[in-house]
Write a protein that holds these residues in place. Structure first.
Motif, PDB file in Angstrom:
ATOM      1  N   MET A 191      48.957  -7.590  13.403  1.00 48.59           N
ATOM      2  CA  MET A 191      49.858  -8.194  12.717  1.00 48.59           C
ATOM      3  C   MET A 191      48.804  -8.497  11.261  1.00 48.59           C
ATOM      4  SD  MET A 191      50.831 -12.182  12.515  1.00 48.59           S
ATOM      5  CE  MET A 191      49.333 -12.670  12.162  1.00 48.59           C
ATOM      6  N   ILE A 192      49.550  -8.065  10.213  1.00 50.21           N
ATOM      7  CA  ILE A 192      48.753  -8.136   8.882  1.00 50.21           C
ATOM      8  C   ILE A 192      49.074  -9.528   8.306  1.00 50.21           C
ATOM      9  CG2 ILE A 192      48.864  -7.214   6.604  1.00 50.21           C
ATOM     10  CD1 ILE A 192      49.558  -4.542   7.650  1.00 50.21           C
ATOM     11  N   ILE A 193      48.021 -10.122   7.687  1.00 46.91           N
ATOM     12  CA  ILE A 193      48.304 -11.481   7.269  1.00 46.91           C
ATOM     13  C   ILE A 193      48.175 -11.317   5.602  1.00 46.91           C
ATOM     14  CG2 ILE A 193      47.211 -13.648   7.143  1.00 46.91           C
ATOM     15  CD1 ILE A 193      45.626 -12.911   9.905  1.00 46.91           C
ATOM     16  N   VAL A 194      49.175 -11.553   5.072  1.00 48.78           N
ATOM     17  CA  VAL A 194      49.162 -11.639   3.566  1.00 48.78           C
ATOM     18  C   VAL A 194      48.622 -12.799   2.910  1.00 48.78           C
ATOM     19  CG1 VAL A 194      50.620 -11.488   1.296  1.00 48.78           C
ATOM     20  CG2 VAL A 194      50.917  -9.985   3.141  1.00 48.78           C
ATOM     21  N   LYS A 195      47.739 -12.933   2.253  1.00 51.99           N
ATOM     22  CA  LYS A 195      47.048 -14.352   1.722  1.00 51.99           C
ATOM     23  C   LYS A 195      47.605 -15.023   0.758  1.00 51.99           C
ATOM     24  CE  LYS A 195      43.705 -12.588   4.708  1.00 51.99           C
ATOM     25  NZ  LYS A 195      44.047 -11.240   5.375  1.00 51.99           N
ATOM     26  N   THR A 196      47.518 -16.229   0.718  1.00 48.38           N
ATOM     27  CA  THR A 196      47.959 -17.143  -0.240  1.00 48.38           C
ATOM     28  C   THR A 196      47.058 -17.104  -1.442  1.00 48.38           C
ATOM     29  OG1 THR A 196      46.852 -19.195   0.373  1.00 48.38           O
ATOM     30  CG2 THR A 196      49.091 -18.750   1.324  1.00 48.38           C
ATOM     31  N   GLU A 197      47.422 -17.425  -2.524  1.00 54.12           N
ATOM     32  CA  GLU A 197      46.513 -17.698  -3.889  1.00 54.12           C
ATOM     33  C   GLU A 197      45.384 -18.468  -3.488  1.00 54.12           C
ATOM     34  OE1 GLU A 197      46.204 -15.565  -6.356  1.00 54.12           O
ATOM     35  OE2 GLU A 197      44.572 -16.794  -7.004  1.00 54.12           O
ATOM     36  N   LYS A 198      45.605 -19.778  -2.735  1.00 57.96           N
ATOM     37  CA  LYS A 198      44.376 -20.441  -2.436  1.00 57.96           C
ATOM     38  C   LYS A 198      43.602 -19.670  -1.478  1.00 57.96           C
ATOM     39  CE  LYS A 198      43.380 -25.218  -0.758  1.00 57.96           C
ATOM     40  NZ  LYS A 198      43.634 -25.796   0.461  1.00 57.96           N
ATOM     41  N   GLN A 199      43.959 -19.024  -0.618  1.00 55.29           N
ATOM     42  CA  GLN A 199      42.923 -18.201   0.458  1.00 55.29           C
ATOM     43  C   GLN A 199      42.249 -17.055  -0.442  1.00 55.29           C
ATOM     44  OE1 GLN A 199      46.140 -17.129   3.195  1.00 55.29           O
ATOM     45  NE2 GLN A 199      44.991 -18.257   4.911  1.00 55.29           N
TER      46      GLN A 199
END
Ligand code: MF3
Ligand code: CO
Length: 247
Positions: free
Chosen positions: A1-9
């Motif tokens: 599963m690919i995790i697209v990161k949030t701006e905070k991450q």
């Protein structure tokens, strides 16, 4: 599963990446003939901790050190020990930093002392092959675009491209999807999206690309004993390119 990161991450990964980049720069100043790989590991470990971060290779799947240090014929995942760095060695230092919950991953190959032109060229081309590979990355490009470019470039010098190990997604953990091979065909494989964070890491050899893993379960060396080089950075995929977080 690919995790697209949030701006905070991604912001946390920027900070993590800076600590990692600084660690590699400190190691570059520190490294010299006569040191053991264990001493280099200790130095890097202390520096990371002094920045309030953690060396996240330590304990990862039982890995016993803060860094991977791979000398000459060792391609990657060399476990720091009493091996003494010699004048003329090429030494890859690979490590992961955990900061504010996010991991980054990067590696450099250092030329120590009087390195032969042949080995120096290998180190140079390995770094260049990384930049060839990432030229093609932006939102909408594909994983195969990277590997194809790395392979074409490295093989044009007659070098071997290691196939048994690859780059990877990184961030919430050290290894995430997708896998990013350093060989393959453009226009194939997983699509890259804005906000994905990946580590691209060509492993290039002077001779055969065939490798084996030692009885320690980690150390990866070339089958023919010829030298290998490694270069890696963590980056975030953007609309029209990448932002490298560990440079
Ligand atoms: N850059 C290395 C890799 O992607 C870091 C591995 S952490 C270790 O394989 F624990 F496996 F060493
Ligand atoms: Co990696």
């Amino acid at each position: 599963m690919i995790i697209v990161k949030t701006e905070k991450q991604i912001e946390a990964m920027r900070e993590s990446g800076k600590i990692l980049r600084d660690t590699l720069l400190k190691v570059e100043e520190f490294i010299k003939p006569g040191l053991t790989t264990k001493e280099i590991d200790k130095f890097a470990h202390r520096y990371i901790v002094s920045r309030g971060a953690k060396p996240s290779c330590l304990g990862y799947m039982g890995y016993p050190a803060a860094t991977c240090i791979s000398v000459n014929e060792v391609v990657v995942h060399g476990i720091p020990d009493d091996r003494v760095i010699q004048d003329g060695d090429i030494v890859s230092v690979d490590l992961c930093v955990l900061y504010k919950g996010m991991h980054t991953d990067a590696a450099r190959t250092f030329c120590v002392g009087n390195v032969s032109p042949e080995k120096r060229k290998l180190v140079e081309v390995t770094k260049e092959s990384f930049f060839e590979g990432i030229k093609h990355i932006k939102a909408g490009s594909r994983v195969g675009d990277i590997g194809s470019a790395v392979q074409k470039y490295a093989e044009s010098f007659g070098y071997g491209v290691v196939r048994d190990l690859q780059g990877h997604g990184v961030g919430c953990s050290i290894h995430e999807d997708p896998g990013i091979p350093n060989y393959g065909r453009a226009g194939t494989g997983e699509f890259l999206k804005e906000g994905m964070t990946i580590a691209v890491e060509p492993m290039i050899t002077l001779g055969t690309y065939e490798v084996y893993v030692s009885e320690d379960g980690w150390t990866v060396s070339t089958d023919d004993g010829q030298p290998a080089a490694h270069y890696e950075n963590t980056m975030v995929v953007t609309k029209d390119g990448v932002e490298i977080l560990t440079l």
